[in-house]
Design a protein around this motif. Structure first.
Motif, PDB file in Angstrom:
ATOM      1  N   GLU A 225     -36.607   8.928  40.891  1.00  0.00           N
ATOM      2  CA  GLU A 225     -36.325  10.139  40.113  1.00  0.00           C
ATOM      3  C   GLU A 225     -35.068   9.968  39.265  1.00  0.00           C
ATOM      4  OE1 GLU A 225     -37.556  14.174  42.114  1.00  0.00           O
ATOM      5  OE2 GLU A 225     -36.592  12.917  43.633  1.00  0.00           O
ATOM      6  N   ARG A 226     -34.009   9.429  39.865  1.00  0.00           N
ATOM      7  CA  ARG A 226     -32.754   9.235  39.125  1.00  0.00           C
ATOM      8  C   ARG A 226     -32.936   8.253  37.967  1.00  0.00           C
ATOM      9  NH1 ARG A 226     -30.687   8.864  44.374  1.00  0.00           N
ATOM     10  NH2 ARG A 226     -30.409   6.599  44.140  1.00  0.00           N
ATOM     11  N   LEU A 227     -33.663   7.194  38.214  1.00  0.00           N
ATOM     12  CA  LEU A 227     -33.892   6.202  37.160  1.00  0.00           C
ATOM     13  C   LEU A 227     -34.671   6.812  35.997  1.00  0.00           C
ATOM     14  CD1 LEU A 227     -34.798   3.137  39.415  1.00  0.00           C
ATOM     15  CD2 LEU A 227     -32.755   3.370  37.989  1.00  0.00           C
ATOM     16  N   LEU A 228     -35.687   7.591  36.323  1.00  0.00           N
ATOM     17  CA  LEU A 228     -36.468   8.251  35.281  1.00  0.00           C
ATOM     18  C   LEU A 228     -35.610   9.253  34.513  1.00  0.00           C
ATOM     19  CD1 LEU A 228     -39.773   8.871  37.277  1.00  0.00           C
ATOM     20  CD2 LEU A 228     -39.513   7.323  35.339  1.00  0.00           C
ATOM     21  N   ALA A 229     -34.792  10.004  35.222  1.00  0.00           N
ATOM     22  CA  ALA A 229     -33.919  10.995  34.591  1.00  0.00           C
ATOM     23  C   ALA A 229     -32.920  10.337  33.644  1.00  0.00           C
ATOM     24  CB  ALA A 229     -33.181  11.806  35.652  1.00  0.00           C
ATOM     25  N   ASN A 230     -32.554   9.089  33.940  1.00  0.00           N
ATOM     26  CA  ASN A 230     -31.609   8.360  33.088  1.00  0.00           C
ATOM     27  C   ASN A 230     -32.297   7.607  31.956  1.00  0.00           C
ATOM     28  OD1 ASN A 230     -29.325   9.173  34.515  1.00  0.00           O
ATOM     29  ND2 ASN A 230     -29.510   7.495  35.990  1.00  0.00           N
ATOM     30  N   GLY A 231     -33.592   7.850  31.794  1.00  0.00           N
ATOM     31  CA  GLY A 231     -34.306   7.290  30.647  1.00  0.00           C
ATOM     32  C   GLY A 231     -34.905   5.922  30.856  1.00  0.00           C
ATOM     33  N   HIS A 232     -34.980   5.441  32.083  1.00  0.00           N
ATOM     34  CA  HIS A 232     -35.537   4.119  32.346  1.00  0.00           C
ATOM     35  C   HIS A 232     -37.061   4.180  32.482  1.00  0.00           C
ATOM     36  CE1 HIS A 232     -31.720   2.054  32.931  1.00  0.00           C
ATOM     37  NE2 HIS A 232     -31.322   3.033  33.719  1.00  0.00           N
ATOM     38  N   ASN A 233     -37.723   3.108  32.044  1.00  0.00           N
ATOM     39  CA  ASN A 233     -39.124   2.899  32.395  1.00  0.00           C
ATOM     40  C   ASN A 233     -39.151   2.326  33.807  1.00  0.00           C
ATOM     41  OD1 ASN A 233     -40.424   3.670  29.982  1.00  0.00           O
ATOM     42  ND2 ASN A 233     -39.908   1.719  29.034  1.00  0.00           N
ATOM     43  N   VAL A 234     -39.958   2.913  34.693  1.00  0.00           N
ATOM     44  CA  VAL A 234     -39.995   2.486  36.093  1.00  0.00           C
ATOM     45  C   VAL A 234     -41.438   2.189  36.494  1.00  0.00           C
ATOM     46  CG1 VAL A 234     -39.444   3.070  38.483  1.00  0.00           C
ATOM     47  CG2 VAL A 234     -38.010   3.955  36.619  1.00  0.00           C
ATOM     48  N   ALA A 235     -41.658   0.987  37.017  1.00  0.00           N
ATOM     49  CA  ALA A 235     -42.948   0.624  37.595  1.00  0.00           C
ATOM     50  C   ALA A 235     -42.764   0.522  39.105  1.00  0.00           C
ATOM     51  CB  ALA A 235     -43.446  -0.698  37.028  1.00  0.00           C
ATOM     52  N   VAL A 236     -43.676   1.117  39.862  1.00  0.00           N
ATOM     53  CA  VAL A 236     -43.572   1.125  41.316  1.00  0.00           C
ATOM     54  C   VAL A 236     -44.557   0.132  41.918  1.00  0.00           C
ATOM     55  CG1 VAL A 236     -43.851   2.503  43.411  1.00  0.00           C
ATOM     56  CG2 VAL A 236     -42.798   3.530  41.377  1.00  0.00           C
TER      57      VAL A 236
ATOM     58  N   LYS B 105     -43.005  15.440  44.318  1.00  0.00           N
ATOM     59  CA  LYS B 105     -41.798  15.513  43.484  1.00  0.00           C
ATOM     60  C   LYS B 105     -42.111  15.526  41.991  1.00  0.00           C
ATOM     61  CE  LYS B 105     -38.983  15.407  46.998  1.00  0.00           C
ATOM     62  NZ  LYS B 105     -38.186  16.602  47.369  1.00  0.00           N
ATOM     63  N   GLY B 106     -43.378  15.416  41.642  1.00  0.00           N
ATOM     64  CA  GLY B 106     -43.758  15.512  40.237  1.00  0.00           C
ATOM     65  C   GLY B 106     -43.462  14.280  39.408  1.00  0.00           C
ATOM     66  N   VAL B 107     -43.378  13.114  40.043  1.00  0.00           N
ATOM     67  CA  VAL B 107     -43.070  11.892  39.279  1.00  0.00           C
ATOM     68  C   VAL B 107     -44.238  10.913  39.241  1.00  0.00           C
ATOM     69  CG1 VAL B 107     -40.595  12.050  39.716  1.00  0.00           C
ATOM     70  CG2 VAL B 107     -42.036  10.761  41.301  1.00  0.00           C
ATOM     71  N   ALA B 108     -45.360  11.248  39.859  1.00  0.00           N
ATOM     72  CA  ALA B 108     -46.499  10.324  39.923  1.00  0.00           C
ATOM     73  C   ALA B 108     -47.003   9.918  38.548  1.00  0.00           C
ATOM     74  CB  ALA B 108     -47.637  10.944  40.735  1.00  0.00           C
ATOM     75  N   HIS B 109     -46.941  10.836  37.585  1.00  0.00           N
ATOM     76  CA  HIS B 109     -47.391  10.537  36.228  1.00  0.00           C
ATOM     77  C   HIS B 109     -46.239  10.199  35.290  1.00  0.00           C
ATOM     78  CE1 HIS B 109     -51.680  12.468  36.237  1.00  0.00           C
ATOM     79  NE2 HIS B 109     -51.675  11.209  36.657  1.00  0.00           N
ATOM     80  N   LYS B 110     -45.025  10.178  35.804  1.00  0.00           N
ATOM     81  CA  LYS B 110     -43.874   9.842  34.963  1.00  0.00           C
ATOM     82  C   LYS B 110     -43.536   8.359  35.011  1.00  0.00           C
ATOM     83  CE  LYS B 110     -41.717  14.424  35.298  1.00  0.00           C
ATOM     84  NZ  LYS B 110     -40.525  15.183  35.754  1.00  0.00           N
ATOM     85  N   VAL B 111     -43.971   7.674  36.079  1.00  0.00           N
ATOM     86  CA  VAL B 111     -43.687   6.244  36.172  1.00  0.00           C
ATOM     87  C   VAL B 111     -44.546   5.490  35.161  1.00  0.00           C
ATOM     88  CG1 VAL B 111     -42.978   6.371  38.576  1.00  0.00           C
ATOM     89  CG2 VAL B 111     -45.387   5.917  38.029  1.00  0.00           C
TER      90      VAL B 111
END
Length: 518
Positions: free
Chosen positions: A364-375, A395-401
């Protein structure tokens, strides 16, 4: 002047439309037609704007027959001049597919001729970029026909154990009691079985050595060698030590060698995409708390940290120590104690431990800071971490990664998530969400949950085979799977599962194909 301006505008428009329609044509020869090798991989690249062309379906290996190497070569040679790059499986072109590389009866002279034909492809048919991936034979702890020679049904576990002890003996790490065990196995396993196994493996290594000439001569722009299912002590690891010596004598910018098989095609397609666009993406890797990068996953013989580094190089990227400079963050969900259990294990439940909460907060923090994140979800083998997927959706990040992977082996998951994540900025509208949905429905809903339900509630009670289902059995299984995937996914994904169709392409429970509805 007006006419010149109009001409200039038309030229720009044509160039722009052409670039938007497709970046270029890449010829892709997968190792077989399983969805991870073919459909999922091609969908990913086409979604990123590439015109990926594959051989006619009847030439590729499927669950009923091997591929046709000679016809595959003809197709490749007929079309190579129209492409900007070739990404091809040598297992398909030399043996007829991944399974065929273990079960074939092809003379070494024919294997050598096909290897030479592949090495000469660039020289004979133009200066396109040629990317080849191959595998050295796996060391399965237990397996049987048709994916292994028939004698594996009776002798598979003992063959694996013998290979592990031979490896330990050469490394001088064998215990006294194991010396006697090895001697007993050498006597117990029939000489004909041992001779056949060692001859098959020797031919595979010899064919791979011939491919190394393509790296040395520059006829291959890249050769990626995968170690199919292996272990820290095994026959595959034993052979890998020898192959490592040869690989290390070649330029690292043109060859890599690490664990995995099914992810290799997409990794090299990602590399081709990066090289053709003169891009060198930087990738930073972060892990869940605990053993993290020091984890040695089941089915593999190296640490996750080493595997991640090698995967990044192979995909055309470069490891980045500083997160702020990275184009992609690869977030790897590792088990706290470094032990990767099977996804079907009872401990893979929906109770969210502290380390999983912390991992998702990090994402979540990485996404909030504008990073592209692959899990890369490798906490369990053969399926996703239920608690992690629950948290990603809650947490609502499943489609944000940028990407998610949590299927078969750690290398499979890591490689797929990395490659799809590196392509994230190129996807056409809606592509990323569709690819993510496929992975959650396949890796999580099916692999970690529904597959075992299908075994315990349908296959085993009815005494069906684990593979080789007939048409009636397959239809019943697909109906069961469809119903259960919808039920499992609904609490977190809502009705998304209704947008897909679910089939068993190889008439077995090992893999499902998640197909978007038209």
């Amino acid at each position: 002047m007006k006419a010149l301006r109009i001409l200039f505008f038309v030229a720009i428009l044509l160039l722009t439309n052409s670039a938007w329609a497709a970046k270029g044509t890449i010829l892709y020869v997968p190792m077989d037609n399983r969805p991870v090798c073919l459909d999922y991989t091609v969908q990913t690249m086409r979604g990123a704007g590439w015109d990926v062309q594959t051989p006619p379906a009847e030439l590729l290996a499927n669950h009923l027959q091997d591929g046709n190497p000679e016809a595959l070569f003809d197709w490749l040679e007929d079309n190579v001049e129209e492409s900007v790059a070739v990404v091809a499986s040598s297992d398909a072109l030399i043996y007829g597919g991944l399974v065929a590389s273990r079960t074939h009866e092809i003379p070494m002279s024919v294997l050598a001729q096909r290897a030479e034909r592949l090495v000469n492809l660039k020289r004979d048919y133009g200066g396109n970029k040629i990317y080849i991936f191959t595998t050295i034979m796996r060391s399965p702890k237990a397996s049987s026909a048709p994916v292994e020679p028939a004698y594996y049904k009776e002798w598979g576990p003992k063959l694996f154990r013998m290979g592990a002890l031979e490896d330990k003996l050469e490394l001088k790490q064998i215990e006294r009691r194991e010396v006697q065990e090895l001697a007993d196995l050498r006597r117990e396993i029939p000489p004909a079985v041992q001779e056949d196994m060692y001859q098959r493996r020797a031919n595979n290594i010899r064919a791979t050595e011939l491919l190394l000439h393509g790296v040395e001569s520059g006829d291959f722009d890249y050769l990626l060698i995968g170690r199919d299912d292996t272990a820290p002590f095994s026959q595959a690891h034993r052979e890998a030590r020898v192959m490592d010596i040869l690989v290390n004598e070649l330029p690292k910018e043109r060859i890599r060698f690490f664990s995995g098989a099914d992810q290799l095609g997409l990794l090299l397609l990602s590399r081709a995409s990066n090289r053709l666009q003169y891009e060198l993406p930087l990738v930073n890797v972060t892990y869940a708390v605990g053993k993290g990068g020091a984890t040695v996953p089941t089915y593999e013989d190296d640490t996750v940290a080493e595997s991640a580094k090698q995967h990044i190089f192979a995909a055309g990227g470069f490891p980045a120590k500083l997160r702020k400079r990275a184009d992609l963050i690869l977030a790897v969900n590792t088990p706290k104690d470094g032990i990767t259990l099977e996804a079907a294990n009872a401990v893979n439940n929906y109770v969210v431990p502290k380390e999983t909460t912390n991992f998702v907060h990090k994402v979540e923090r990485l996404l909030a800071n504008g990073h592209n994140v692959a899990v890369a979800d490798i906490k369990f083998g053969n399926g996703a971490d239920n608690a992690l997927v629950k948290e990603l959706w809650t947490k609502g990040v499943a489609h944000k990664v940028a990407a998610y992977g949590g299927w078969n082996t750690a290398g499979n998951s890591l490689g797929f998530a990395l490659a799809q994540g590196l392509l994230n900025d190129m996807y056409l509208p809606g592509v990323r969400e569709q690819l993510l949905n496929q992975r959650y429905l396949d890796d999580w809903a099916y692999q970690a949950n529904v597959r075992m339900q299908a075994y315990t509630k349908l296959v085993w009670p009815n005494y069906w085979p684990n593979s080789g289902l007939n048409d009636e059995q397959r239809t019943a299984a697909e109906n069961f799977i469809t119903r259960e995937i919808k039920q499992v996914s609904a609490p977190y994904m809502g009705a998304i599962a209704d947008d897909f169709t679910y089939i068993l392409p190889w008439s077995r429970m090992f893999e499902v194909e998640v197909i978007p509805n038209e």
